[in-house]
Design a protein around this motif. Structure first.
Motif, PDB file in Angstrom:
ATOM      1  N   LYS A 104      11.269  23.872 -10.703  1.00 23.29           N
ATOM      2  CA  LYS A 104       9.732  23.356 -10.908  1.00 23.29           C
ATOM      3  C   LYS A 104       8.665  24.150 -10.197  1.00 23.29           C
ATOM      4  O   LYS A 104       7.812  23.573  -9.688  1.00 23.29           O
ATOM      5  N   PHE A 105       9.155  25.319  -9.784  1.00 27.75           N
ATOM      6  CA  PHE A 105       8.092  26.151  -8.989  1.00 27.75           C
ATOM      7  C   PHE A 105       8.195  27.545  -9.410  1.00 27.75           C
ATOM      8  O   PHE A 105       8.922  28.227  -9.742  1.00 27.75           O
ATOM      9  N   ALA A 106       6.822  28.046  -9.164  1.00 30.01           N
ATOM     10  CA  ALA A 106       6.823  29.685  -9.668  1.00 30.01           C
ATOM     11  C   ALA A 106       7.445  30.492  -8.525  1.00 30.01           C
ATOM     12  O   ALA A 106       6.907  30.588  -7.390  1.00 30.01           O
ATOM     13  N   VAL A 119       8.385  18.496  -0.399  1.00 27.80           N
ATOM     14  CA  VAL A 119       6.953  19.324  -0.472  1.00 27.80           C
ATOM     15  C   VAL A 119       6.675  19.389  -2.012  1.00 27.80           C
ATOM     16  O   VAL A 119       7.520  19.342  -2.980  1.00 27.80           O
ATOM     17  N   ASN A 120       5.456  19.460  -2.070  1.00 20.88           N
ATOM     18  CA  ASN A 120       4.747  20.000  -3.492  1.00 20.88           C
ATOM     19  C   ASN A 120       5.386  21.242  -3.697  1.00 20.88           C
ATOM     20  O   ASN A 120       5.317  22.026  -3.078  1.00 20.88           O
ATOM     21  N   PRO A 121       5.440  21.642  -5.067  1.00 17.21           N
ATOM     22  CA  PRO A 121       5.866  22.734  -5.837  1.00 17.21           C
ATOM     23  C   PRO A 121       4.916  23.768  -5.229  1.00 17.21           C
ATOM     24  O   PRO A 121       5.808  25.054  -5.023  1.00 17.21           O
ATOM     25  N   VAL A 122       3.931  23.533  -5.236  1.00 19.20           N
ATOM     26  CA  VAL A 122       2.902  24.714  -4.757  1.00 19.20           C
ATOM     27  C   VAL A 122       3.173  25.483  -3.421  1.00 19.20           C
ATOM     28  O   VAL A 122       3.417  26.515  -3.033  1.00 19.20           O
ATOM     29  N   VAL A 123       3.864  24.497  -2.625  1.00 20.91           N
ATOM     30  CA  VAL A 123       4.313  24.929  -1.154  1.00 20.91           C
ATOM     31  C   VAL A 123       5.567  25.787  -1.323  1.00 20.91           C
ATOM     32  O   VAL A 123       5.678  26.796  -0.662  1.00 20.91           O
ATOM     33  N   ALA A 168       6.122  27.706  -3.976  1.00 25.69           N
ATOM     34  CA  ALA A 168       5.694  28.795  -4.565  1.00 25.69           C
ATOM     35  C   ALA A 168       5.199  29.808  -3.118  1.00 25.69           C
ATOM     36  O   ALA A 168       5.268  31.080  -3.095  1.00 25.69           O
ATOM     37  N   MET A 169       4.529  28.869  -2.267  1.00 26.46           N
ATOM     38  CA  MET A 169       3.810  29.840  -1.084  1.00 26.46           C
ATOM     39  C   MET A 169       5.027  30.332  -0.219  1.00 26.46           C
ATOM     40  O   MET A 169       5.017  31.397   0.145  1.00 26.46           O
ATOM     41  N   ALA A 170       5.975  29.591  -0.217  1.00 26.30           N
ATOM     42  CA  ALA A 170       7.190  29.968   0.622  1.00 26.30           C
ATOM     43  C   ALA A 170       7.866  31.324  -0.014  1.00 26.30           C
ATOM     44  O   ALA A 170       8.256  32.252   0.475  1.00 26.30           O
ATOM     45  N   LEU A 207       6.272  33.492  -1.632  1.00 26.59           N
ATOM     46  CA  LEU A 207       5.446  34.615  -1.342  1.00 26.59           C
ATOM     47  C   LEU A 207       5.836  35.317  -0.442  1.00 26.59           C
ATOM     48  O   LEU A 207       5.868  36.392  -0.032  1.00 26.59           O
ATOM     49  N   TRP A 237      -6.893  26.440   0.328  1.00 25.95           N
ATOM     50  CA  TRP A 237      -5.493  25.899   0.434  1.00 25.95           C
ATOM     51  C   TRP A 237      -5.706  24.643   1.277  1.00 25.95           C
ATOM     52  O   TRP A 237      -5.272  23.616   1.002  1.00 25.95           O
ATOM     53  N   PHE A 280      -3.729  27.368  -4.586  1.00 30.95           N
ATOM     54  CA  PHE A 280      -2.679  28.345  -4.132  1.00 30.95           C
ATOM     55  C   PHE A 280      -3.624  29.777  -4.730  1.00 30.95           C
ATOM     56  O   PHE A 280      -3.211  30.105  -6.073  1.00 30.95           O
ATOM     57  N   ASP A 337       0.482  26.058 -10.117  1.00 29.86           N
ATOM     58  CA  ASP A 337       0.947  27.274  -9.646  1.00 29.86           C
ATOM     59  C   ASP A 337       0.458  28.279 -10.806  1.00 29.86           C
ATOM     60  O   ASP A 337       0.333  29.433 -10.501  1.00 29.86           O
ATOM     61  N   MET A 375       6.211  27.640   7.937  1.00 28.92           N
ATOM     62  CA  MET A 375       6.374  26.736   6.831  1.00 28.92           C
ATOM     63  C   MET A 375       7.463  25.847   7.305  1.00 28.92           C
ATOM     64  O   MET A 375       7.644  24.788   7.067  1.00 28.92           O
ATOM     65  N   TRP A 402       1.373  19.961   2.473  1.00 27.85           N
ATOM     66  CA  TRP A 402       2.946  20.226   2.467  1.00 27.85           C
ATOM     67  C   TRP A 402       3.590  18.884   2.359  1.00 27.85           C
ATOM     68  O   TRP A 402       4.834  18.859   2.506  1.00 27.85           O
ATOM     69  N   THR A 408       5.779  13.972  -4.763  1.00 22.05           N
ATOM     70  CA  THR A 408       6.004  14.957  -5.796  1.00 22.05           C
ATOM     71  C   THR A 408       7.376  14.550  -6.673  1.00 22.05           C
ATOM     72  O   THR A 408       7.982  13.454  -6.227  1.00 22.05           O
TER      73      THR A 408
END
Lengths: 340, 338, 233
Positions: A67-69, A142-146, A148-150, A152, B31, B37, B119, B310, B329, B333
């Motif tokens: 569930k994350f990009a 954490v939220n899926p966007v986090v 995705a951030m990781a 990156l 952010w 994002f 995303d 992170m 963070w 979810t």
């Protein structure tokens, strides 16, 4: 779009098979309606699309199940391609394994050994990154966007690793040049593309059988559908995630090697540059639908090749982006996705 | 190195770090406050820089340009713009123009993607950044293609001797940074900023309590992008040369993310602090021996810093300050928890 | 005693939802928990199945303490759970949904499949269809069938009648009674609980995360206060 929806409704409900039929249908449609388009671009676009598709299948599986990009996917391709380079130009020659120009192809039989090893290596890398990074973040809830951030950060670091070992320049697998096949209607096919096409078919059929016949494959689809229900059904979702990363990593490595073969070069940014086409293919096919991703990849490949007839070829990634935006506007869940 | 040389080096360092701090502030709006994002900072960076360069008044040497229509002389066609004494209003026009162009582009992308899952915005910003880069690269009439724009005039033209330009520009950059910092601080502490954080924490609840989530996100996206546009303009006036190669994702996107993560997202002071620390590390490490000083290793380092922060210290150095709300963070979810 | 929950605390993140809940389910019993929206009914079931981790208290199943175990280990011990919504895998076929129900024991699954199809004859003709094509009532039946694949001794049902047409509701509760006849104990959580209480041996009233009342099904139905507060008069 309306036609597409109708087509999608005829498609048999069986997972995936119908989508392949549809892919062929769409390709034929493009040819039939447009005598202005050069057939050569369409055919070679399909091969490029197959490479994008292989990368996108893994990306779509990861996206559907975790569930994350996964922004590091392009750089998985890069690392896989460079790992094969290490085998082909460094390790294999030391043990006497050399050669190029196997049959009609530019590469030699060592590539047939290097490819599965690169797939294996990337499967291991993908699982290791999950254990070391993504799993720890997941457990923190954490939220899926986090995530995705990781990913990156992972993408940047992986490219850094590639550049530390191989520098920023252009590399090549050992190769000998071969003549293109000349077909009627001005179609010219580089022989290596036959390998690209054949391998794609083999891998996609294998994946199809895995997902629809094996217990683990079915459980992967179940987890993608509904992770919570999968867990209360007794499926160990942790194992499912490992399988997902392994398949995603192996297919990314394949796509990377094939890209390096068909473009006759490796550059550290090759995978990052393909990230937009990859995501476009995933969104086109519907997130979590691997066969949709393949179809999406083929469509992206063909459209970006065709666009070179009117646009500067360097606009290809922008074409993929444009197709994706149009898709997000009209069918955000993809060609085969459920209605909103 | 003599004392003056050292001072010049440090001034140049502070100028660049402060420009990056402007970007980090913009990214913090995206952010840190809104949970948006954006991995296409390079797009807004380039757009802001090119816009200000094309809007500047003085003309560059036309012989240097081939197919280029504007020749850095777009502004010359507007004779009516006043120059009050030695005050070059074109600089202000260029800054605001850069902000406006970025705001318009952000409006477009945001309108398309902010209704969708989070995303998608990342992918869309990545795509728009690449497309913007390709446009500046291919459309020679617009920005001279890969040869780039050079001889971008200095702020105040030749009023200050060129060798002292850095001193002047240091003041300008710090003033702009201070204004932006105060403005962002004020905006994010306002009721609007509180709603934004409420949305970031729990979109469903915020929507249920009658907030137009989409509108708030869109406003935040536009605000952050406009700030990035100003950053791009400052950059153009500092280096005075732009080419599509300048806007490599590493130095125009990734490093800014590392800055915000290190300093502490959700904290404006943290964003500025992070910019100075990471830029300090970046410039100092090039003097490291052997491969440690190579750009390849530093690329790895940037990625490593993002992941390490992170994992080990998700709040960065300063964190979000008062714990009025859960940071991005720790959001609730539905991800597969295993 | 089959299941005993003692002083259970549970919640999501920092939000505590259950505050010292205690219930029990005996073998072959049907027990219904009623309570208003947000009283913690679903959370209680999730805490028993391990989807939500309890923060305090005991959960004993048979003779084993199961609080804090992962869902797959709890399923293995013989507790099956049917969530309120999204309780089938939509893109999988009916047959595949059932196979997933027996993921832990493929041998047992093969053995059980004919038996399950016998119990749910409507599913036989649709075995190759995707679950997303089923109607609401059929989907609920498939969810029940999936949960029965591992031959559980305790079945947890979260609002099995939610969103169903009245005719379908009867069908589902008839099927629940039939399952109970085969020796499976059933714990049901219901918001509109009249129908459920009628065929329950016992019931509990849960409000704001605490157990308020415990009684037999009939007596809860007859209790004027319960009727007024939770059964709509």
């Amino acid at each position: 779009m309306a036609t597409l929806k109708q087509v999608a409704r005829w498609v048999p409900s069986h997972w995936g098979a119908g989508h392949l039929v549809l892919a062929g249908f769409l390709a034929l449609l493009v040819l039939a309606v447009s005598p202005v388009i050069k057939l050569d671009l369409v055919v070679n676009g399909l091969f490029l699309g197959a490479i994008i598709g292989l990368g996108a299948i893994g990306l779509s599986l990861v996206y559907g199940i975790l569930k994350f990009a996964h922004i590091g996917h392009g750089d998985f391709m890069t690392l896989g391609a460079y790992f094969a380079l290490f085998l082909l130009s460094d390790l294999f020659p030391r043990i006497g394994l050399t050669g190029a120009g196997l049959g009609p192809f530019t590469f030699g039989y060592p590539l047939l050994l290097a490819l599965p090893l690169a797939m294996l290596a990337m499967a291991v890398v993908a699982i290791a990154l999950d254990l070391g990074i993504y799993r720890r973040l997941r457990r923190r809830g954490v939220n899926p966007v986090v995530l995705a951030m990781a990913s990156l950060g992972v993408a940047i670091a992986l490219r850094g690793v590639v550049q530390i070992f191989w520098g920023g320049g252009t590399e090549q697998y050992p190769r000998v040049s071969k003549l293109f096949y000349r077909l009627p209607m001005d179609v010219r096919i580089p022989p290596d593309n036959l390998f690209v096409g054949g391998l794609t078919v083999v891998l996609v059929v294998a994946l199809y059988l895995f997902l629809t016949r094996s217990k683990m494959g079915k459980a992967m689809r179940a987890t993608s559908d509904n992770p919570d229900l999968a867990r209360v059904s007794g499926i160990n979702t942790e194992h499912i995630l490992w399988w997902t990363w392994a398949i995603g990593g192996a297919l990314a490595a394949t796509a990377g090697v094939l890209l390096a073969v068909s473009q006759a070069q490796l550059v550290p940014i090759m995978g990052w540059r393909l990230l937009i086409p990859l995501f476009a293919a995933v969104i086109l096919g519907g997130i979590g639908n691997p066969f949709g991703a393949l179809v999406g990849g083929l469509i992206i490949g063909v459209t970006s090749e065709i666009s070179t007839q009117w646009l500067n070829p360097s606009y290809k990634p922008a074409m993929a982006f444009l197709v994706m935006i149009i898709m997000l506007l009209f069918r955000p869940r993809g060609l085969f996705g459920a209605k909103d | 190195m003599d004392i003056i040389g050292n001072l010049d080096y440090n001034i140049a360092f502070v100028v660049v770090a402060a420009i990056y701090a402007v970007f980090a502030l913009g990214l913090n709006v995206h952010w840190g406050y809104a949970g948006l994002f954006n991995i296409g900072i390079a797009g807004f960076f380039a757009l802001g820089a090119y816009t200000s360069a094309l809007l500047t008044k003085a003309s560059a040497d036309p012989r240097l340009f081939e197919d280029f229509k504007f020749g850095g002389n777009l502004a010359a066609s507007f004779e009516g713009i006043p120059v009050v004494g030695s005050l070059d209003l074109w600089f202000v026009v260029a800054l605001l123009g850069a902000a406006a162009v970025c705001a318009v582009v952000a409006l477009g992308i945001g309108f398309l993607t902010l209704r969708l899952r989070g995303d998608y915005l990342a992918i869309a910003t990545l795509g728009i950044a690449e497309s913007i880069r390709l446009v500046f690269l291919n459309e020679k009439w617009l920005a001279n293609g890969s040869k780039g724009l050079y001889n971008i005039p200095r702020f105040l033209g030749d009023v200050v001797a060129p060798r002292n330009y850095d001193y002047l520009f240091l003041v300008v950059v710090l003033v702009v940074l201070a204004i932006l910092y105060l403005a962002v601080e004020r905006i994010t502490k306002s009721p609007w900023g509180r709603v934004l954080r409420a949305i970031r924490e729990d979109e469903t609840t915020a929507a249920a309590s009658g907030k137009n989530v989409f509108k708030f996100k869109l406003q935040a996206f536009i605000l952050g992008a406009a700030i990035m546009g100003i950053g791009g303009a400052l950059f153009a006036y500092n280096v005075r040369f732009l080419s599509p190669l300048t806007f490599d994702p590493l130095l125009a996107t990734f490093i800014i993310w590392a800055m915000l993560m290190v300093g502490g997202s959700g904290n404006n002071k943290g964003a500025i602090l992070g910019a100075f620390i990471v830029w300090g590390v970046w410039t100092r490490t090039q003097f490291l021996p052997r491969f440690l000083g190579e750009p390849e290793f530093r690329l790895f380092l940037i990625g490593f810093i993002i992941v390490a922060v992170m994992l080990l210290r998700p709040g960065g150095i300063l964190g979000e300050g008062r714990k009025v709300s859960r940071p991005a963070w720790q959001q609730k979810t539905a991800s597969p928890e295993t | 005693m089959l299941l005993e929950v003692c002083d259970l605390d549970a919640g999501y993140g920092q939000t505590q939802i259950l505050h010292g809940v205690s219930i029990r389910v005996d073998e072959r019993e049907i027990v219904t928990i009623i309570g208003p929206n947000g009283s913690g009914k679903s959370t209680l079931l999730k805490a028993i199945t391990g989807v939500v981790r309890p923060t305090a208290g005991r959960v004993v199943f048979g003779s084993d303490s199961i609080a804090g175990l992962s869902p797959d280990r709890i399923v293995r011990k013989g507790i099956s759970y049917v969530p309120q919504t999204e309780n089938v895998f939509p893109s999988l076929t009916i047959q595949e949904n059932l196979e997933m129900g027996a993921f832990l024991r493929r041998d047992l699954g093969r053995e059980r499949l004919p038996r399950i199809y016998e119990m749910f004859p409507d599913l036989v003709s649709k075995r190759g269809d995707r679950a997303s094509r089923l109607s609401g009532g059929q989907r609920q039946m498939l969810a029940l069938a999936r949960a029965l694949m591992l031959d559980p001794t305790l079945l947890l049902l979260d609002e099995p009648s939610a969103g169903l047409a009245p005719m379908m509701v009867d069908g589902v509760f008839d099927k629940i009674a039939e399952i109970n006849q085969t020796g499976v104990a059933i714990l049901i959580v219901e918001q509109k609980a009249r129908r459920s209480l009628q065929q329950s041996h016992r019931g509990y009233v849960l409000a704001t995360g605490q157990t308020r009342l415990e009684d037999t099904g009939e007596r809860l139905l007859a209790n004027p206060e319960v009727r007024r507060l939770y059964l709509g008069g």
